[in-house]
Motif scaffolding. Structure first.
Motif, short mmCIF file in Angstrom:
data_model
loop_
_atom_site.label_atom_id
_atom_site.label_comp_id
_atom_site.label_asym_id
_atom_site.label_seq_id
_atom_site.Cartn_x
_atom_site.Cartn_y
_atom_site.Cartn_z
N PHE A 61 -25.77 -4.26 0.54
CA PHE A 61 -25.62 -3.06 -0.49
C PHE A 61 -26.88 -2.39 -0.59
O PHE A 61 -27.94 -2.85 -0.40
CB PHE A 61 -25.37 -3.71 -1.71
CG PHE A 61 -23.88 -4.37 -1.88
CD1 PHE A 61 -22.90 -3.54 -2.21
CD2 PHE A 61 -23.49 -5.76 -1.74
CE1 PHE A 61 -21.61 -4.10 -2.04
CE2 PHE A 61 -22.40 -6.18 -1.96
CZ PHE A 61 -21.42 -5.30 -1.89
N ARG A 67 -18.03 -11.84 5.87
CA ARG A 67 -19.46 -12.00 6.13
C ARG A 67 -20.10 -11.07 4.79
O ARG A 67 -19.32 -10.02 4.30
CB ARG A 67 -20.12 -11.39 7.39
CG ARG A 67 -19.30 -12.00 8.62
CD ARG A 67 -19.82 -13.36 8.68
NE ARG A 67 -21.36 -13.55 8.40
CZ ARG A 67 -22.17 -13.41 9.19
NH1 ARG A 67 -21.98 -12.88 10.19
NH2 ARG A 67 -23.58 -13.71 8.78
N GLU A 68 -21.43 -11.52 4.52
CA GLU A 68 -22.10 -10.93 3.42
C GLU A 68 -22.57 -9.55 3.89
O GLU A 68 -23.17 -9.18 4.80
CB GLU A 68 -23.30 -11.72 3.09
CG GLU A 68 -24.15 -11.04 1.63
CD GLU A 68 -23.34 -11.15 0.48
OE1 GLU A 68 -22.89 -10.14 0.10
OE2 GLU A 68 -23.32 -12.44 -0.03
N THR A 122 -27.82 -8.40 -1.32
CA THR A 122 -26.26 -8.88 -1.48
C THR A 122 -25.74 -9.05 -2.63
O THR A 122 -26.21 -8.55 -3.86
CB THR A 122 -26.39 -10.35 -0.96
OG1 THR A 122 -26.80 -11.15 -2.13
CG2 THR A 122 -27.30 -10.56 0.32
N SER A 123 -24.39 -9.08 -2.53
CA SER A 123 -23.58 -9.09 -3.69
C SER A 123 -23.89 -10.03 -5.05
O SER A 123 -23.84 -9.87 -6.14
CB SER A 123 -22.24 -9.44 -3.52
OG SER A 123 -22.03 -10.64 -3.00
N THR A 124 -25.07 -11.05 -4.47
CA THR A 124 -25.43 -11.91 -5.36
C THR A 124 -26.75 -11.72 -6.21
O THR A 124 -27.25 -12.45 -6.94
CB THR A 124 -25.25 -13.49 -5.20
OG1 THR A 124 -25.93 -13.62 -3.70
CG2 THR A 124 -23.84 -13.89 -4.92
N ALA A 182 -22.13 -17.47 10.03
CA ALA A 182 -21.06 -17.35 9.33
C ALA A 182 -20.41 -18.50 8.03
O ALA A 182 -19.45 -18.53 7.88
CB ALA A 182 -19.89 -17.09 10.03
N ASP A 183 -21.58 -18.95 7.62
CA ASP A 183 -21.25 -19.94 6.70
C ASP A 183 -20.67 -19.51 5.46
O ASP A 183 -21.53 -19.75 4.57
CB ASP A 183 -22.36 -21.14 6.59
CG ASP A 183 -23.60 -20.26 6.55
OD1 ASP A 183 -24.87 -20.94 6.08
OD2 ASP A 183 -23.64 -19.12 6.84
N ASP A 184 -19.76 -18.55 5.60
CA ASP A 184 -19.25 -18.04 4.46
C ASP A 184 -20.41 -17.49 3.36
O ASP A 184 -20.53 -17.93 2.40
CB ASP A 184 -18.42 -18.87 3.65
CG ASP A 184 -17.29 -18.08 2.88
OD1 ASP A 184 -16.39 -18.64 2.22
OD2 ASP A 184 -17.71 -16.97 2.65
N ASP A 185 -20.69 -16.29 4.04
CA ASP A 185 -22.03 -15.80 3.34
C ASP A 185 -22.10 -15.43 1.90
O ASP A 185 -22.82 -15.64 1.10
CB ASP A 185 -22.47 -14.48 4.06
CG ASP A 185 -23.35 -14.71 5.37
OD1 ASP A 185 -23.33 -13.83 6.15
OD2 ASP A 185 -23.86 -15.89 5.10
N LEU A 186 -20.67 -15.08 1.65
CA LEU A 186 -20.64 -14.45 0.30
C LEU A 186 -20.75 -15.64 -0.92
O LEU A 186 -20.63 -15.44 -1.87
CB LEU A 186 -19.19 -14.08 0.12
CG LEU A 186 -19.20 -12.42 0.74
CD1 LEU A 186 -17.80 -12.10 0.73
CD2 LEU A 186 -20.29 -11.67 0.16
N ASP A 187 -20.58 -16.90 -0.25
CA ASP A 187 -20.98 -18.14 -1.14
C ASP A 187 -22.21 -18.55 -1.15
O ASP A 187 -22.56 -19.58 -1.76
CB ASP A 187 -19.72 -19.19 -0.99
CG ASP A 187 -18.36 -18.34 -1.04
OD1 ASP A 187 -18.33 -17.65 -2.12
OD2 ASP A 187 -17.39 -18.99 -0.68
#
Lengths: 543, 271
Positions: free
Chosen positions: B181, B177-178, A458-460, A329-334
């Protein structure tokens, strides 16, 4: 650096860089260059010369090699080439330190030095604090000292926790004859279930065959397995060095050092306090014998997740269990790419991790007061794979923690054993010119087909979808992917057939047409033409 | 013109006392969320995420920036769930916690026209029907799925695995969490099904495919799917949302896509 016939001994600290230590040369490669390591090992083992090694390193061009260190020692001269984030400090016979810093140069820095008495190479700021002695072999490092680093005597008392199973302190200066038999205690230990996790101290000259089987430092096997890439590597045919002298009993696992049977040492280290630096067998049996098989062998935990869940509380409750303390969970979005840290990441589940494990840092930024963790403050003690505390709230809804998804290697697209490609590159690496006239720059993954679909991104790293006409249905819905390459393909585009029904033909300039193998990425040269069928072709051009 | 027709159904099941699932079926945004947590935390968490997506549905969203829009939406839901939890814990309920899975389908568009943007966090499911076949699109964020991916167990073992309800990602934990998509052309997913694991855990894909084949109206399809899950045991809350893309021939051909795009353009495209 020591002379050319002597046994070269160095010490290293664990880290992410790959270090290939031979008798005459050492090659250090950053974590991203794992795919090159096996080849370098073969060359170094085969006593390739400085020029040969340098040629091999830069054969694919400099752009694709973000950093490396090549050091070779000759009769009296030491040659070093550095590129990227590495720094070497040499001490010369006249006492002057010479610092060589790769970051200072756009291409590389080269030095030829006479009368080098010691060298220290710094690769990463983070890394282990313990020094392991090594002669030759393949290890992952953050720092290298040659001759081995010795703490100032005042601090020599080992502060190392006993619980740390893998660490054996630096050998103390010992004057015992090297022939002092190590064999017996080691053999005993080898019979124990935990006998494998012996310190990665490699007193090469002294190890006998029998020992080398049982007691070994982290070998190539371990290193590859440690980041869950062993299977991939084998699939690729990545050679695992198994050196042994003719007539010698083959060593089952790679112990790059075991073939040097001749004990040797002390006298051959000119100009040095040899006793302090010689490979010393003495300390080995003790740690080995004393360390009870507390920690499971490295291989063991891999299978455990399957069985362990049975112990979960709330069996039969048909509800979600939710890993609050999710190690991933190391701040996935980043999160960007992640190179697995060196060493086996699967912590022993019966005890707290005995060494700092970056994967766990910052996981629990706000320890939740879940039933599994009512105190809320002890979340940092969660160990991967450790069963959660018994539930105090049996209302049918329970959380569980402690599963470490990184234990399970997820299939990544791309080339097995190679780091995943950067999802989106700052600069396009190539341009695609479609037969329809459309042009698209390759700065991210591009999925091309009759009705392309993007799965699980993923979003990135959102891929671009490009639809092409296929009146005869020869083109599959998602036919090929073109993306910026990684590793050896860094800086160029690679194409992968996504398992299309009718296949893809690639024509590279100067080469015969080639049928793409599904799932296998192929580097694209400028001028290449990708033929999808139904008259749709894509030409690859430079920008 | 692309129209979306949808149906939704939910049932507490035969075992649970409360229904912690929530769903949204608007004109362009569809969500199923399966909440978890004690003291009604699960209901709250799943309701929060549905509310956040509902705001997108009401106020509109930039359909060319779908992943960003959804990520923002999940961030605010995450924050609200955490805040809510912190409030209760400091208010004398130290073991209060809440989380939720979420699957969502949004009508979006890319360079080439309208698409489905699908998102998954947790073990609720997204399926699509293509050429009459049911096809699971999402990949569960669960321990069992990880074991499957790693080749440690097979599908049969997964179905009875004691850890089959342990999920590895959800909304409401310490960090966001990511999500995964997915982008599918509308033509490749003329029917999309979102459901909680109270459905997918009770009936097999074959049964669901059969029901979907026999239910032309998505409202019937959703109700029958949920009824089948309850009939099969109803061990958990069961929720299904079925969405049909109408006015679109189910075809993957470029020509059909092109026709669709030009039609969109003529009609002023999507908001």
């Amino acid at each position: 650096m020591t002379g050319d016939v002597s046994t070269v001994v160095r010490s290293y600290r664990s880290g992410g860089w790959y270090a290939v230590f031979g008798e005459h040369a050492a090659v250090l490669l950053p974590p991203s260059e794992k795919s090159r390591v096996a080849a370098m090992w073969e060359m170094v083992e085969g006593r390739a010369g400085f020029e040969e090694l340098l040629d091999a390193l830069i054969a694919g061009g400099l752009r694709g090699l973000p950093g490396f260190v090549l050091v070779s020692s000759g009769e009296a001269q030491t040659r070093v080439v550095l590129r990227g984030a590495a720094r070497a400090t040499f001490t010369l016979a006249d006492g002057d330190p010479v610092e060589v810093d790769g970051t200072a140069a756009a291409t590389w820095v080269e030095r030829v030095l006479d009368g080098v008495t010691s060298v220290r190479v710094d690769l990463e700021d983070v890394g282990g604090a313990d020094d392991y002695v090594l002669e030759t072999g393949l290890v992952r490092v953050s720092r290298v000292d040659e001759p081995p680093y010795v703490e100032p005597v005042a601090q020599a008392a080992h502060a190392k926790p006993l619980a740390e199973p893998v660490v054996v302190p630096m050998p103390e200066p010992v004057t015992e004859p090297v022939t002092e038999p190590v064999t017996e205690p080691v053999m005993e230990t080898a019979d124990e279930p935990g006998g494998l996790h012996v310190a990665p101290v490699v007193p090469l000259g002294e190890i006998t065959d029998a020992e080398s089987d049982a007691e070994r430092p982290p070998s190539v096997d371990d290193l590859l397995a440690s980041d869950a890439a062993l299977a991939d590597a084998e699939e690729e045919g990545l050679p695992l060095p198994v050196p042994h002298a003719p007539g010698e009993e083959p060593v089952a696992v790679a112990v790059p050092v075991a073939h040097r049977a001749a004990p040797e040492p002390v006298e051959d280290l000119p100009g040095e306090p040899t006793q302090a630096f010689s490979p010393i067998p003495e300390p080995i049996p003790e740690p080995v014998a004393e360390v009870p098989p507390v920690a499971p062998p490295v291989e063991e935990p891999v299978e455990e997740p399957v069985e362990e869940p049975v112990e979960e509380p709330v069996e039969g409750e048909d509800d979600h269990h939710w890993p609050f303390s999710d190690p991933e969970a190391d701040d996935d979005l980043d999160e960007a790419g992640d190179e697995p840290a060196a060493g086996p990441e699967i912590a022993p589940r019966s005890q707290p991790p005995s060494r700092p494990d970056q994967q766990w840092e910052g996981d629990v930024e706000e320890p939740p007061a879940s039933p599994g963790n009512p105190a809320g403050g002890a979340a940092d003690q969660v160990v991967p794979g450790q069963p959660p505390a018994p539930d105090s709230d049996h209302d049918g809804d329970t959380v569980a923690g402690g599963w470490d998804p990184s234990q399970f290697a997820r299939q990544q697209p791309g080339i097995p054993g190679q780091p995943p490609a950067p999802s989106v590159t700052a600069q396009p690496v190539a341009r695609l010119v479609f037969s329809s006239g459309e042009t698209i720059d390759v700065d991210r993954a591009i999925l091309i087909g009759r009705a392309p679909e993007a799965r699980r991104f993923t979003s990135t790293d959102q891929p671009r979808l490009v639809t092409v006409p296929s009146p005869h249905q020869e083109i599959s819905s998602t036919h090929v992917e073109v993306r910026p390459g990684s590793g050896a393909d860094h800086g160029s585009a690679v194409v992968t057939d996504m398992g299309s029904t009718n296949g893809t033909v690639l024509v590279q300039p100067g080469l015969a047409p080639e049928d793409l193998q599904p799932g296998m990425a192929v580097q694209l040269l400028p001028g290449a033409v990708i033929d999808l069928g139904d008259g749709v072709t894509i030409q690859v051009t430079n920008l | 013109m692309v129209h979306l027709h949808s149906g939704a159904a939910t049932d507490v099941g035969r075992v649970r006392e409360i229904n912690q699932d929530s769903y949204l079926a608007s004109s362009r945004v569809f969500v199923v969320a399966d909440g978890m947590g004690g003291h009604h935390g699960g209901e709250v968490a799943s309701a929060i995420v549905v509310e956040e997506f509902g705001r997108l549905a009401e106020q509109g969203y930039d359909s060319t920036r779908g992943t960003e829009v959804v990520t923002e939406c999940l961030r605010s839901a995450q924050q609200r769930i955490r805040d809510y939890g912190a409030e209760h814990r400091s208010g004398g309920q130290p073991d209060w916690y809440a989380g939720t899975t979420v699957v969502a389908a949004l009508l979006c568009e890319d360079e080439e026209g309208p698409t489905w943007l699908l998102v998954n966090l947790g073990d609720s499911r997204i399926y699509r029907v293509h050429d009459g076949r049911l096809d699971q699109v999402s990949v569960d964020h669960s321990v069992v799925q990880e074991l499957l991916d790693a080749g440690e167990i097979d599908a049969a073992a997964a179905a009875v695995h004691p850890e089959r309800h342990v999920i590895t990602r959800a909304l409401g934990g310490p960090v966001l969490r990511e999500p995964d998509f997915f982008v599918l052309p509308l033509a490749s997913a003329a029917r999309v099904v979102l459901c909680s694991d109270g459905v997918s855990g009770m009936i097999g894909d074959d049964e669901m495919e059969e029901i979907l084949r026999g239910s032309e109206d998505p409202r019937d399809a959703a109700e029958r799917i949920v009824a089948a899950a309850v009939h099969a045991g109803g061990q958990d809350n069961a929720t299904a949302v079925v969405v049909d893309v109408v006015g679109l021939a189910e075809s993957g051909s470029h020509d059909a896509r092109t026709a669709l795009v030009s039609l969109e353009e003529k009609l002023g495209a999507l908001p």
